[in-house]
Motif scaffolding. Structure first.
Motif, short mmCIF file in Angstrom:
data_model
loop_
_atom_site.label_atom_id
_atom_site.label_comp_id
_atom_site.label_asym_id
_atom_site.label_seq_id
_atom_site.Cartn_x
_atom_site.Cartn_y
_atom_site.Cartn_z
N ASP A 134 0.84 -1.20 0.00
CA ASP A 134 0.00 0.00 0.00
C ASP A 134 0.87 1.25 0.00
O ASP A 134 0.62 2.20 -0.75
CB ASP A 134 -0.91 0.02 1.24
N TYR A 135 1.88 1.24 0.86
CA TYR A 135 2.75 2.41 0.99
C TYR A 135 3.54 2.66 -0.29
O TYR A 135 3.59 3.78 -0.80
CB TYR A 135 3.71 2.24 2.17
N ILE A 136 4.16 1.61 -0.82
CA ILE A 136 4.97 1.76 -2.03
C ILE A 136 4.10 2.17 -3.21
O ILE A 136 4.46 3.08 -3.97
CB ILE A 136 5.72 0.44 -2.36
N ASP A 137 2.95 1.51 -3.38
CA ASP A 137 2.07 1.83 -4.50
C ASP A 137 1.58 3.27 -4.46
O ASP A 137 1.43 3.93 -5.49
CB ASP A 137 0.86 0.89 -4.52
N SER A 138 1.30 3.77 -3.26
CA SER A 138 0.73 5.11 -3.10
C SER A 138 1.79 6.21 -3.12
O SER A 138 1.45 7.38 -3.35
CB SER A 138 -0.06 5.20 -1.78
N ASN A 139 3.05 5.85 -2.91
CA ASN A 139 4.09 6.87 -2.79
C ASN A 139 5.15 6.84 -3.88
O ASN A 139 6.08 7.65 -3.85
CB ASN A 139 4.78 6.75 -1.43
N ARG A 140 5.03 5.94 -4.85
CA ARG A 140 6.02 5.92 -5.92
C ARG A 140 5.89 7.19 -6.77
O ARG A 140 4.80 7.77 -6.89
CB ARG A 140 5.85 4.67 -6.78
N LYS A 141 6.99 7.60 -7.39
CA LYS A 141 7.00 8.83 -8.17
C LYS A 141 6.27 8.67 -9.51
O LYS A 141 5.63 9.60 -9.99
CB LYS A 141 8.45 9.26 -8.43
N ASP A 142 6.39 7.50 -10.12
CA ASP A 142 5.81 7.27 -11.44
C ASP A 142 4.46 6.57 -11.31
O ASP A 142 4.38 5.43 -10.86
CB ASP A 142 6.76 6.42 -12.29
N SER A 143 3.38 7.25 -11.70
CA SER A 143 2.03 6.69 -11.70
C SER A 143 1.63 6.07 -10.35
O SER A 143 1.33 4.87 -10.27
CB SER A 143 1.89 5.62 -12.79
N PRO A 144 1.63 6.85 -9.29
CA PRO A 144 1.23 6.30 -7.98
C PRO A 144 -0.24 5.91 -7.98
O PRO A 144 -1.02 6.38 -8.81
CB PRO A 144 1.49 7.47 -7.02
N LEU A 145 -0.59 5.04 -7.05
CA LEU A 145 -1.98 4.63 -6.91
C LEU A 145 -2.79 5.77 -6.32
O LEU A 145 -2.60 6.15 -5.17
CB LEU A 145 -2.08 3.40 -6.00
N VAL A 146 -3.67 6.33 -7.14
CA VAL A 146 -4.58 7.38 -6.69
C VAL A 146 -5.94 7.14 -7.33
O VAL A 146 -6.03 6.55 -8.40
CB VAL A 146 -4.09 8.80 -7.06
N LYS A 147 -6.96 7.62 -6.67
CA LYS A 147 -8.30 7.50 -7.22
C LYS A 147 -8.51 8.58 -8.28
O LYS A 147 -8.29 9.76 -8.02
CB LYS A 147 -9.34 7.65 -6.10
N ALA A 148 -8.90 8.18 -9.48
CA ALA A 148 -9.20 9.15 -10.53
C ALA A 148 -10.35 10.04 -10.06
O ALA A 148 -11.25 9.58 -9.35
CB ALA A 148 -9.56 8.43 -11.83
N SER A 149 -10.33 11.29 -10.46
CA SER A 149 -11.34 12.24 -9.99
C SER A 149 -12.76 11.83 -10.37
O SER A 149 -13.72 12.16 -9.67
CB SER A 149 -11.05 13.64 -10.55
N ASP A 150 -12.89 11.09 -11.47
CA ASP A 150 -14.22 10.66 -11.92
C ASP A 150 -14.49 9.19 -11.66
O ASP A 150 -15.43 8.61 -12.22
CB ASP A 150 -14.41 10.96 -13.41
N ALA A 151 -13.69 8.57 -10.80
CA ALA A 151 -13.90 7.16 -10.46
C ALA A 151 -14.94 7.02 -9.35
O ALA A 151 -15.07 7.89 -8.50
CB ALA A 151 -12.59 6.51 -10.02
N ILE A 152 -15.66 5.92 -9.36
CA ILE A 152 -16.65 5.61 -8.33
C ILE A 152 -16.00 4.67 -7.32
O ILE A 152 -15.55 3.59 -7.67
CB ILE A 152 -17.90 4.95 -8.96
N GLU A 153 -15.94 5.11 -6.06
CA GLU A 153 -15.28 4.30 -5.03
C GLU A 153 -16.24 3.28 -4.44
O GLU A 153 -17.38 3.59 -4.13
CB GLU A 153 -14.74 5.20 -3.92
N ILE A 154 -15.72 2.06 -4.29
CA ILE A 154 -16.50 0.99 -3.68
C ILE A 154 -15.69 0.33 -2.58
O ILE A 154 -14.61 -0.23 -2.83
CB ILE A 154 -16.91 -0.07 -4.73
N ASP A 155 -16.17 0.44 -1.35
CA ASP A 155 -15.54 -0.23 -0.21
C ASP A 155 -16.26 -1.57 -0.05
O ASP A 155 -17.43 -1.62 0.30
CB ASP A 155 -15.69 0.61 1.05
N ASN A 156 -15.55 -2.65 -0.33
CA ASN A 156 -16.20 -3.97 -0.30
C ASN A 156 -15.87 -4.77 0.95
O ASN A 156 -15.99 -5.99 0.96
CB ASN A 156 -15.85 -4.77 -1.56
N SER A 157 -15.46 -4.06 2.01
CA SER A 157 -15.12 -4.74 3.27
C SER A 157 -16.25 -5.64 3.75
O SER A 157 -16.01 -6.74 4.29
CB SER A 157 -14.79 -3.71 4.36
N ASN A 158 -17.49 -5.19 3.56
CA ASN A 158 -18.64 -5.93 4.07
C ASN A 158 -19.60 -6.39 2.97
O ASN A 158 -20.77 -6.64 3.23
CB ASN A 158 -19.40 -5.07 5.09
N LEU A 159 -19.08 -6.50 1.76
CA LEU A 159 -19.91 -6.95 0.64
C LEU A 159 -19.56 -8.39 0.26
O LEU A 159 -18.39 -8.76 0.23
CB LEU A 159 -19.70 -6.06 -0.59
#
Length: 231
Positions: free
Chosen positions: A185-210
């Protein structure tokens, strides 16, 4: 028939690949597991001693990227496309915790990302594709008609991954799996090239309880809405 591009991004072990496979099968679309492509490069690097716990020969790996050919071959027995590295089926080998421990480091290399993104964009140029990964909606297909960002707590994701590995017969501890999830999670979110971020027009789904069925139904409704808007 009207077809769209579906981009599914999110953290590791959020079930991106599972729902992407379901959608592709239901819609008759092409499914591309981009995470598996990075895992295949990682496996290659490990096999050729470019990366280990004690060293990381980035220049050596980059010099051999032209030798790496990744493809997906549909297996009717299992019902999905398996990953081939230079014509060898590596579907099982790339899913180990050892590969998981290095894949985020491999994914930080700009040359690796550049080569794989080119392949991914070519795979989806005719639409009718479901692709999951870390930067699909932001880099690979910024104009995708439907973007989904999946998330769940680190503990929930680690438990899923742990159960999957134990079922396969791997000897792992939950503590190690959780550490791997948090580290990725840390590496993916903090890398310089194409880090993991939510696109501004993406729909977020938390599936913890689905449940898987609830998740699929929810996302399929989003797909149907996108198809209607694109008609």
């Amino acid at each position: 028939m009207n077809k769209i591009t579906i981009a599914i991004d999110g953290f590791s072990s959020t079930g991106k690949s599972t729902v992407a496979k379901q959608l592709a099968k239901h819609l008759g679309y092409i499914y591309v597991d981009t995470g598996a492509m990075y895992r295949a490069v990682t496996y290659y690097a490990m096999q050729h001693n470019f990366i280990s716990a004690s060293h990381f020969d980035i220049e050596g790996l980059v010099s051999e990227l032209h030798k790496i050919e990744i493809s997906f071959v549909f297996n009717e027995e299992v019902g999905f496309a398996e990953v081939y590295l230079n014509a060898e089926n590596v579907e099982k080998q790339i899913r180990t915790l050892e590969v998981s421990g290095f894949v985020s480091q491999i994914a930080t290399i700009p040359e690796v990302r550049y080569q794989l993104v080119k392949q991914q964009q070519k795979m989806g140029e005719n639409k009718g594709v479901v692709m999951d990964g870390r930067d699909i909606g932001t880099v690979v297909f910024p104009y995708a008609e439907l973007k989904i960002f999946m998330t769940a707590s680190a503990e929930t994701r680690a438990q899923r991954r742990y159960d999957e590995l134990i079922k396969r017969g791997d000897e792992v501890s939950f503590k190690d799996v959780l550490h791997n999830v948090q580290e990725r999670d840390y590496i993916d979110s903090n890398r310089k090239d194409s880090p993991l971020v939510k696109a501004s027009d993406a729909i977020e789904i938390d599936n913890s309880n689905l449940s898987l069925e609830e998740q699929f139904d929810k996302i399929l409704q989003l797909v149907n809405n996108a198809l209607e808007n694109n008609s």
